[in-house]
Design an enzyme around this catalytic site. Structure first.
Site, PDB file in Angstrom:
ATOM      1  N   ARG A  31       0.781  -1.244   0.000  1.00  0.00           N
ATOM      2  CA  ARG A  31       0.000   0.000   0.000  1.00  0.00           C
ATOM      3  C   ARG A  31       0.809   1.288   0.000  1.00  0.00           C
ATOM      4  O   ARG A  31       0.259   2.346  -0.241  1.00  0.00           O
ATOM      5  CB  ARG A  31      -0.940   0.001   1.215  1.00  0.00           C
ATOM      6  CG  ARG A  31      -2.127  -0.921   1.015  1.00  0.00           C
ATOM      7  CD  ARG A  31      -2.889  -1.104   2.305  1.00  0.00           C
ATOM      8  NE  ARG A  31      -2.054  -1.832   3.251  1.00  0.00           N
ATOM      9  CZ  ARG A  31      -2.419  -2.137   4.500  1.00  0.00           C
ATOM     10  NH1 ARG A  31      -3.592  -1.743   4.940  1.00  0.00           N
ATOM     11  NH2 ARG A  31      -1.614  -2.807   5.274  1.00  0.00           N
ATOM     12  N   TYR A 154      -4.179 -17.308  13.623  1.00  0.00           N
ATOM     13  CA  TYR A 154      -5.275 -16.622  12.916  1.00  0.00           C
ATOM     14  C   TYR A 154      -6.527 -17.497  12.842  1.00  0.00           C
ATOM     15  O   TYR A 154      -7.654 -17.007  12.953  1.00  0.00           O
ATOM     16  CB  TYR A 154      -4.836 -16.211  11.510  1.00  0.00           C
ATOM     17  CG  TYR A 154      -3.875 -15.046  11.503  1.00  0.00           C
ATOM     18  CD1 TYR A 154      -4.349 -13.737  11.623  1.00  0.00           C
ATOM     19  CD2 TYR A 154      -2.508 -15.245  11.409  1.00  0.00           C
ATOM     20  CE1 TYR A 154      -3.468 -12.666  11.641  1.00  0.00           C
ATOM     21  CE2 TYR A 154      -1.624 -14.181  11.418  1.00  0.00           C
ATOM     22  CZ  TYR A 154      -2.109 -12.889  11.540  1.00  0.00           C
ATOM     23  OH  TYR A 154      -1.248 -11.837  11.567  1.00  0.00           O
TER      24      TYR A 154
HETATM   25  O1  CP3 Z   1       5.913  -9.281   0.769  1.00  0.00           O
HETATM   26  C1  CP3 Z   1       5.208  -9.121  -0.239  1.00  0.00           C
HETATM   27  O2  CP3 Z   1       5.219  -8.082  -0.933  1.00  0.00           O
HETATM   28  C2  CP3 Z   1       4.365 -10.280  -0.688  1.00  0.00           C
HETATM   29  C3  CP3 Z   1       2.992 -10.251  -0.309  1.00  0.00           C
HETATM   30  C4  CP3 Z   1       2.585 -10.564   1.106  1.00  0.00           C
HETATM   31  C5  CP3 Z   1       1.373 -10.070   1.650  1.00  0.00           C
HETATM   32  N1  CP3 Z   1       1.167 -10.654   2.867  1.00  0.00           N
HETATM   33  C6  CP3 Z   1       0.497  -9.107   0.984  1.00  0.00           C
HETATM   34  C7  CP3 Z   1      -0.484  -8.383   1.797  1.00  0.00           C
HETATM   35  C8  CP3 Z   1       3.142 -11.406   2.068  1.00  0.00           C
HETATM   36  C9  CP3 Z   1       4.461 -12.147   2.042  1.00  0.00           C
HETATM   37  C10 CP3 Z   1       2.227 -11.470   3.171  1.00  0.00           C
HETATM   38  C11 CP3 Z   1       2.437 -12.310   4.355  1.00  0.00           C
HETATM   39  C12 CP3 Z   1       1.544 -12.167   5.513  1.00  0.00           C
HETATM   40  N2  CP3 Z   1       0.211 -11.978   5.518  1.00  0.00           N
HETATM   41  C13 CP3 Z   1       1.952 -12.350   6.842  1.00  0.00           C
HETATM   42  C14 CP3 Z   1       3.330 -12.723   7.287  1.00  0.00           C
HETATM   43  C15 CP3 Z   1       4.269 -11.610   7.092  1.00  0.00           C
HETATM   44  C16 CP3 Z   1       4.259 -10.607   8.152  1.00  0.00           C
HETATM   45  O3  CP3 Z   1       3.942  -9.453   7.848  1.00  0.00           O
HETATM   46  O4  CP3 Z   1       4.606 -10.971   9.265  1.00  0.00           O
HETATM   47  C17 CP3 Z   1       0.825 -12.190   7.673  1.00  0.00           C
HETATM   48  C18 CP3 Z   1       0.802 -12.243   9.171  1.00  0.00           C
HETATM   49  C19 CP3 Z   1      -0.279 -11.982   6.817  1.00  0.00           C
HETATM   50  C20 CP3 Z   1      -1.711 -11.814   7.202  1.00  0.00           C
HETATM   51  C21 CP3 Z   1      -2.204 -10.504   6.778  1.00  0.00           C
HETATM   52  N3  CP3 Z   1      -2.500 -10.168   5.469  1.00  0.00           N
HETATM   53  C22 CP3 Z   1      -2.444  -9.380   7.594  1.00  0.00           C
HETATM   54  C23 CP3 Z   1      -2.227  -9.331   9.091  1.00  0.00           C
HETATM   55  C24 CP3 Z   1      -2.900  -8.361   6.744  1.00  0.00           C
HETATM   56  C25 CP3 Z   1      -3.346  -7.003   7.121  1.00  0.00           C
HETATM   57  C26 CP3 Z   1      -2.121  -6.172   7.159  1.00  0.00           C
HETATM   58  C27 CP3 Z   1      -2.423  -4.729   7.335  1.00  0.00           C
HETATM   59  O5  CP3 Z   1      -1.405  -4.035   7.484  1.00  0.00           O
HETATM   60  O6  CP3 Z   1      -3.580  -4.317   7.269  1.00  0.00           O
HETATM   61  C28 CP3 Z   1      -2.877  -8.854   5.426  1.00  0.00           C
HETATM   62  C29 CP3 Z   1      -3.250  -8.114   4.207  1.00  0.00           C
HETATM   63  C30 CP3 Z   1      -2.153  -7.920   3.212  1.00  0.00           C
HETATM   64  N4  CP3 Z   1      -1.311  -8.894   2.758  1.00  0.00           N
HETATM   65  C31 CP3 Z   1      -1.857  -6.706   2.507  1.00  0.00           C
HETATM   66  C32 CP3 Z   1      -0.823  -6.995   1.612  1.00  0.00           C
HETATM   67  C33 CP3 Z   1      -0.196  -6.076   0.602  1.00  0.00           C
HETATM   68  C34 CP3 Z   1      -2.584  -5.383   2.674  1.00  0.00           C
HETATM   69  C35 CP3 Z   1      -3.937  -5.574   2.116  1.00  0.00           C
HETATM   70  C36 CP3 Z   1      -4.425  -4.419   1.329  1.00  0.00           C
HETATM   71  O7  CP3 Z   1      -3.888  -4.115   0.265  1.00  0.00           O
HETATM   72  O8  CP3 Z   1      -5.441  -3.842   1.767  1.00  0.00           O
END
Ligand code: CP3
Length: 352
Positions: A31, A154
């Site tokens: 984002r 989760y």
């Molecule tokens: O790294 C990258 O660019 C690859 C894409 C990637 C995403 N999530 C995209 C994403 C990867 C590797 C993840 C891993 C992920 N997802 C983890 C482990 C990594 C870490 O951060 O510890 C976890 C715990 C998740 C679960 C998850 N997905 C959460 C908690 C959230 C919300 C995060 C927030 O800040 O709101 C997501 C959504 C998510 N996954 C987004 C992205 C780009 C944001 C969603 C959006 O665009 O609205």
């Protein structure tokens, strides 16, 4: 498959010499990039973006168009596995992930089936195939999954959590039930990552985001043991190369020796670990990835440069360092500061 033009990242993972330290960022497609927000708006929402092969491919490549990164990471999420298990994943703006049907009882866990990636998650492997084709050998592609423990938190909580009250209650009061869940998840992750490797992922990373919330003993029994099972179950050689595995336990600094003992190729470090100390503990066995505090990216360019230099200096001479942040980049970061960060790694690392 086309010849790899930039193999710095793969070489560093194998602790071979490189001309400069390779760098990528966790959450590099995300984002903080206006072009990402535009594509997500076109897709409708985050999960629709993950499931749209062309658009997932497009956002994977976006950071590489702006910055000289040495790796691409598949655009997807760790929660695709529980979603495929039927838990009903959805995202509410500003609130993070949620499940319509969290896993709470023995019956819930009995009902879960180990996923079959080919039939349940083909949108992920389709994206991998298309990204590899579009990358055309520019940089290697990283596939990924969550660790069983992190996925379980989760699934049991039904959403993000601060204290993991329900998951830890299950762990301490019904440990056998927790093991059943983790076993199903480990088998699912093995199938999922192997499918990503067959589709073209050249490296895989396991995100154990919440391993650091466990006690010393519980980490070994409920998180590390299942990551060990995954490392043992992965395809180790594909398409003429070894397939390196990176383990990232956030808050795992106390357990580096145990993590290195799994046979993985690299450890992801968060910013609470001193990289020089980590290198002296495990640097003869594994490569190290990290570990700048993502908050540094809010500071002025001069501060970003000095923090990059301090980490490069801490790792010092010799192979086996991949530069990264200690956790994912946050949405508020100015994209120009990311350029300062990436360029600083390139500029300063040649001397080491
Ligand atoms: O790294 C990258 O660019 C690859 C894409 C990637 C995403 N999530 C995209 C994403 C990867 C590797 C993840 C891993 C992920 N997802 C983890 C482990 C990594 C870490 O951060 O510890 C976890 C715990 C998740 C679960 C998850 N997905 C959460 C908690 C959230 C919300 C995060 C927030 O800040 O709101 C997501 C959504 C998510 N996954 C987004 C992205 C780009 C944001 C969603 C959006 O665009 O609205």
């Amino acid at each position: 498959m086309s010849e790899l033009k930039n193999d710095r990242f793969l070489k560093a993972l194998m602790r071979q010499p490189v001309d400069r330290t390779p760098v990528w960022m966790m959450r590099q497609a995300g984002r903080y990039l206006p072009e990402y927000r535009a594509v997500r708006a076109k897709a409708g929402d985050f999960m629709s973006l993950c499931k749209n092969t062309e658009l997932a491919c497009e956002v994977t490549l976006q950071p590489l168009e702006r910055y000289e990164m040495d790796a691409a990471i598949l655009f997807s999420d760790i929660l695709t596995i529980p979603d495929a298990m039927g838990l009903g994943l959805y995202f509410e703006t500003g609130e993070g992930p949620k499940f319509r049907k969290p896993v709470r009882t023995e019956a819930d866990i009995d009902a879960l089936e180990v996923i079959d990636t080919a039939s349940d998650l083909s949108y992920v492997t389709d994206a991998v195939t298309m990204i590899r084709r579009e990358l055309n050998g520019r940089v290697p592609l990283i596939g990924f999954s969550g660790s069983p423990w992190t996925l379980a938190t989760y699934m049991i909580e039904g959403q993000s959590s601060r204290d993991f009250a329900r998951a830890k209650t299950m762990l301490y009061t019904q440990p056998e039930l927790m093991h059943q869940l983790l076993e199903k998840l480990a088998l699912s992750v093995i199938d999922y990552l192997n499918a990503q490797i067959r589709a073209g992922a050249q490296v895989v990373q396991i995100f154990d985001t919440w391993g650091g919330a466990l006690s010393h003993a519980a980490y070994a029994e409920f998180s590390l043991a299942y990551m060990q099972k995954i490392v043992d179950g992965l395809i180790s050689h594909h398409d003429g190369r070894d397939v390196p595995v990176i383990l990232f336990t956030k808050g795992g600094g106390l357990w580096l020796e145990k993590m290195a003992g799994t046979g993985c190729h690299a450890l992801g470090l968060d910013w609470s670990t001193d990289i020089a100390a980590a290198k002296s503990r495990v640097g003869d066995r594994v490569a190290l990835q990290g570990n700048m505090d993502p908050a540094v990216l809010r500071a002025d360019p001069a501060v970003i440069e000095s923090q990059v230099d301090a980490i490069l200096n801490g790792f010092g001479a010799g192979p086996g360092h991949i530069f990264n942040l200690g956790h994912g980049i946050t949405p508020d970061i100015n994209p120009d500061h990311v350029k300062v960060f990436i360029d600083a790694v390139h500029k300063f690392s040649a001397k080491y």
